[in-house]
Design an enzyme around this catalytic site. Structure first.
Site, PDB file in Angstrom:
ATOM      1  N   CYS A 107       0.682  -1.361   0.027  1.00  0.00           N
ATOM      2  CA  CYS A 107      -0.012  -0.037  -0.103  1.00  0.00           C
ATOM      3  C   CYS A 107       0.773   1.273   0.100  1.00  0.00           C
ATOM      4  O   CYS A 107       1.556   1.422  -0.999  1.00  0.00           O
ATOM      5  CB  CYS A 107      -0.910   0.007   1.292  1.00  0.00           C
ATOM      6  SG  CYS A 107      -2.439   1.174   0.936  1.00  0.00           S
ATOM      7  N   HIS A 152      -3.420  -5.301   0.662  1.00  0.00           N
ATOM      8  CA  HIS A 152      -3.094  -5.865   2.063  1.00  0.00           C
ATOM      9  C   HIS A 152      -3.102  -7.157   2.121  1.00  0.00           C
ATOM     10  O   HIS A 152      -3.944  -7.684   2.384  1.00  0.00           O
ATOM     11  CB  HIS A 152      -3.695  -4.975   3.432  1.00  0.00           C
ATOM     12  CG  HIS A 152      -3.587  -3.669   3.318  1.00  0.00           C
ATOM     13  ND1 HIS A 152      -2.587  -3.124   4.182  1.00  0.00           N
ATOM     14  CD2 HIS A 152      -4.173  -2.548   3.031  1.00  0.00           C
ATOM     15  CE1 HIS A 152      -2.795  -1.723   4.201  1.00  0.00           C
ATOM     16  NE2 HIS A 152      -3.636  -1.386   3.370  1.00  0.00           N
ATOM     17  N   GLU A 206      -1.629  -8.997   4.332  1.00  0.00           N
ATOM     18  CA  GLU A 206      -1.632  -9.461   5.463  1.00  0.00           C
ATOM     19  C   GLU A 206      -2.760  -9.774   6.193  1.00  0.00           C
ATOM     20  O   GLU A 206      -3.056 -10.368   7.336  1.00  0.00           O
ATOM     21  CB  GLU A 206      -0.723  -8.349   6.418  1.00  0.00           C
ATOM     22  CG  GLU A 206      -1.291  -6.946   6.807  1.00  0.00           C
ATOM     23  CD  GLU A 206      -0.965  -6.043   5.534  1.00  0.00           C
ATOM     24  OE1 GLU A 206      -1.240  -4.819   6.051  1.00  0.00           O
ATOM     25  OE2 GLU A 206      -0.990  -6.126   4.332  1.00  0.00           O
ATOM     26  N   SER A 246       1.121 -12.750  37.974  1.00  0.00           N
ATOM     27  CA  SER A 246      -0.297 -12.330  37.998  1.00  0.00           C
ATOM     28  C   SER A 246      -1.062 -13.635  37.861  1.00  0.00           C
ATOM     29  O   SER A 246      -2.301 -13.642  38.081  1.00  0.00           O
ATOM     30  CB  SER A 246      -0.659 -11.387  36.904  1.00  0.00           C
ATOM     31  OG  SER A 246      -0.494 -11.998  35.755  1.00  0.00           O
TER      32      SER A 246
END
EC number: 6.3.5.2
Length: 525
Positions: free
Chosen positions: A79, A174, A176, A228
C-alpha cells in the site's frame, strides 16, 4: 538466523505482517519507518517489508531512508510502502479519481515470483483473479524504470508491480489481512522464495537461545518477577526458572480480583509442581480500600496498577539480593509502547503493567518474551511443560475483575461475579458442538461474565426478589482487532443462566451481550 525487517509507516494492521512472517517460521522485527540506515545495516535483514500507512508520500515527515534500496536485499512495499517505493525509485504517485476501500478483485498480469499460480477465480479467457483488501486514496500512475505491472483493477492499473532483477515488489492491497484470501501465501512466497530465508524460527530453537541469553544477562544474580496468574507472566516465570532455577523468586499479589480459585491454582502449579520460589501476598483489603467510591473505568485501572506496584515494591524490597526485575512483556506491548512514544497510537485503554515502574527501584529489567506474539507465547508455554488448559485460557485483563464490575468495585460484587463467571466457563467447556467436535470454550476466543450494578425484580419460590444482574459475553475473533459475538446455542445459554440464578445467591437475572467490535469493545470497561 535469517531475519526480516518490517518498517512501520503507521498502518493499523502492521502487526499482522509480522504475524504472517513468523507463521513461516522466519524471525522478523518491526521498527519505525525512520530507522537510521546504519541500524538497518547492523540488523542485517535478509529482506525488508514496507508497511501501509495513513499518510501521503508527499508528506516529508513520513519518508524512510532511500538508501535501503541500495542494500542489495529484496523489498516488498505494501500500500503506502508500494507508493513510497515507486516515488523514491523514479515513478509517479497521484491522488486517485476513485478511492478503493474494502473488497476488490485484482487481475494478475505477466508472470512474477510473487503471484504466479495464485488465483481465486479464472475467467473464460483464462485470466486469474485474486480477492484482496484495498485501503488507499493515492495510487501509482507511472512505474519506475525496471518495473512491470503484475496486477491491475479497473480503477487501479498498477495494483501490483515488480522489478524481478532486484527483488523489488509493490502491492497496492493488503496481503496481511485475512480478507486477502491468498495473502499469507504471497508473504510466505516473498520471505521463503524471493528472499531465500530458512524457516528456522521454532520453539525448541527459541528456548535454547533464550535460556542461553538469560544466563549470560543475569549471571549469578537474583531475579524477581510479579506473577499475575496470566499467561504471559506464567510463561516468563517458567522460562526464567528453566534458565536460572532458584535465582528466581516470584511475587504473587492476590488483589481479590482474580478468577475463582486462581490463587490456589497458581501456587499449586508453580510452587508445588515446578518448584519455583513464590511469595504469596494477600492484598485484597488494600486494593478494595483504594478502589472504594471510584466508578471511572480508566481511574480504576490506574488505581489497580499503582497499588500493584506499591505492594510489589514493598514485598520485593524484602528480597535485598535481587538485581533484576522480570516482566512478561510481549511483542505487541513493545510495538504499542513505541507507537505511543511517536504519537502514532491513540490510547484506548491504559495497560496497568506497562510503563509505571518506580524510578527508584534500581533494578535491571529482564523481558525474555519481548520478541514473541501471544500465540507464540502459548506455544512456548506448552513446550516448557505448562498445562495446556492453563496456557490456552482466554485472555484476562491485568486489572482482573476490577474492569468487569461496572462502576464501583466491592468485595461483595467480586465474589458474586467470580462464581457466575466460573459457571459460564464450565458450561462452555462441557458443551460440545456436534459439527466440529470441539467444546464451546475452544470455539470462542474470549468469554466472561460482567457484573452490572443494577437490581431487577424477580420471583423465586413464592417470594419476590430484588437482586443484581450479570451479563454474559462471548466473542469470536482471529486478531482481537475486530470481533463478532459468539452465536452460542440457546440450550447452553439457558443452562448457564439457570445455574447462575440458582447457585449464586444475589443474582436473579442473566443477559447475553450481542454487540460486535466495533462498535463495542470486547471488555465492557
Amino acid at each position: 538466523m535469517d531475519k526480516i525487517l518490517i518498517l512501520d509507516f503507521g498502518s493499523q494492521v502492521t502487526q499482522l505482517i509480522a504475524r504472517r512472517v513468523r507463521e513461516a517460521h522466519v524471525y522478523c522485527e518491526l521498527h519505525s519507518f525512520d530507522m537510521p540506515i546504519e541500524e538497518i545495516q547492523a540488523f542485517a535483514p535478509k529482506a525488508i517489508i514496507l508497511s501501509g500507512g495513513p499518510n501521503s508520500v508527499y508528506e516529508s515527515d513520513y519518508q524512510a531512508d532511500p538508501k535501503l534500496f541500495e542494500l542489495g536485499v529484496p523489498v516488498l512495499g505494501i500500500c503506502y510502502g508500494m507508493q513510497f517505493m515507486a516515488q523514491t525509485l523514479g515513478g509517479k504517485v497521484e491522488s486517485g479519481d476513485k478511492r478503493e476501500f474494502g473488497y476488490a478483485q485484482i487481475k494478475a498480469r505477466h508472470h512474477s515470483k510473487l503471484l504466479e499460480g495464485l488465483q481465486d477465480q479464472i475467467d473464460d479467457a483464462g485470466n486469474g483473479f485474486l480477492d484482496v483488501w484495498m485501503s488507499h486514496g493515492d495510487k501509482v500512475t507511472q512505474l519506475p524504470a525496471g518495473f512491470q505491472v503484475i496486477a491491475e483493477t479497473p480503477s487501479c492499473p498498477y495494483a501490483a508491480m515488480a522489478d524481478e532483477a532486484r527483488g523489488f515488489y509493490g502491492v497496492q492491497f493488503h496481503p496481511e489481512v485475512t480478507h486477502t484470501k491468498r495473502g499469507t501465501e504471497m508473504i510466505h512466497r516473498f520471505v521463503l522464495h524471493v528472499a531465500g530465508c530458512k524457516p528456522s524460527w521454532t520453539m525448541p530453537n527459541y528456548i535454547d537461545e533464550a535460556v542461553k541469553k538469560i544466563r549470560e544477562q543475569v549471571g549469578d544474580e537474583e531475579v524477581i518477577l510479579g506473577l499475575s496468574g496470566g499467561v504471559d507472566s506464567s510463561v516468563a516465570a517458567a522460562l526464567i526458572h528453566r534458565a536460572i532455577g532458584d535465582q528466581l523468586t516470584c511475587v504473587f499479589v492476590d488483589h481479590g480480583l482474580l478468577r475463582l480459585n486462581e490463587g490456589k491454582m497458581v501456587m499449586e502449579m508453580f510452587a508445588q509442581n515446578l518448584g519455583v520460589k513464590v511469595v504469596h501476598v494477600q492484598a485484597e483489603a488494600d486494593f478494595m480500600a483504594k478502589l472504594a467510591g471510584e466508578t471511572d473505568p480508566e481511574k480504576k485501572r490506574k488505581i489497580i496498577g499503582a497499588e500493584f506496584i506499591e505492594v510489589f515494591d514493598r514485598e520485593s524490597g524484602k528480597l535485598t539480593n535481587a538485581k533484576w526485575l522480570a516482566q512478561g512483556t510481549i511483542y505487541p506491548d513493545v510495538i504499542e509502547s513505541a507507537g505511543a512514544k511517536t504519537k502514532k497510537a491513540h490510547t484506548i485503554k491504559s495497560h496497568h503493567n506497562v510503563g509505571g515502574l518506580p524510578e527508584d527501584m534500581n533494578l535491571k529489567l529482564l523481558e525474555p518474551l519481548r520478541e514473541l506474539f501471544k500465540d507464540e507465547v502459548r506455544q512456548l508455554g506448552v513446550a516448557l511443560g505448562l498445562p495446556h488448559d492453563m496456557v490456552y485460557r482466554h485472555p484476562f485483563p491485568g486489572p482482573g475483575l476490577g474492569v468487569r464490575i461496572l462502576g464501583e468495585v466491592k468485595k461483595e460484587y467480586a465474589d458474586l461475579l467470580r462464581q457466575a463467571d466460573a459457571i459460564f466457563i464450565e458450561e462452555l467447556r462441557n458443551t460440545v458442538d456436534e459439527k466440529t467436535g470441539k467444546n464451546w470454550y475452544e470455539l470462542t476466543s474470549q468469554a466472561f461474565a460482567v457484573f452490572l450494578p443494577v437490581k431487577s425484580v424477580g420471583v423465586m419460590g413464592d417470594g419476590r426478589t430484588y437482586d443484581y444482574v450479570v451479563a454474559l459475553r462471548a466473542v469470536v475473533t482471529s486478531d482481537f482487532m475486530t470481533a463478532h459475538w459468539a452465536e452460542l446455542p440457546y440450550s447452553l445459554l439457558g443452562r448457564a443462566s439457570n445455574r447462575i440464578i440458582n447457585e449464586v445467591r444475589g443474582i436473579n437475572r442473566v443477559v447475553y451481550d450481542v454487540s460486535g467490535k466495533p462498535p463495542a469493545t470486547i471488555e465492557w470497561e
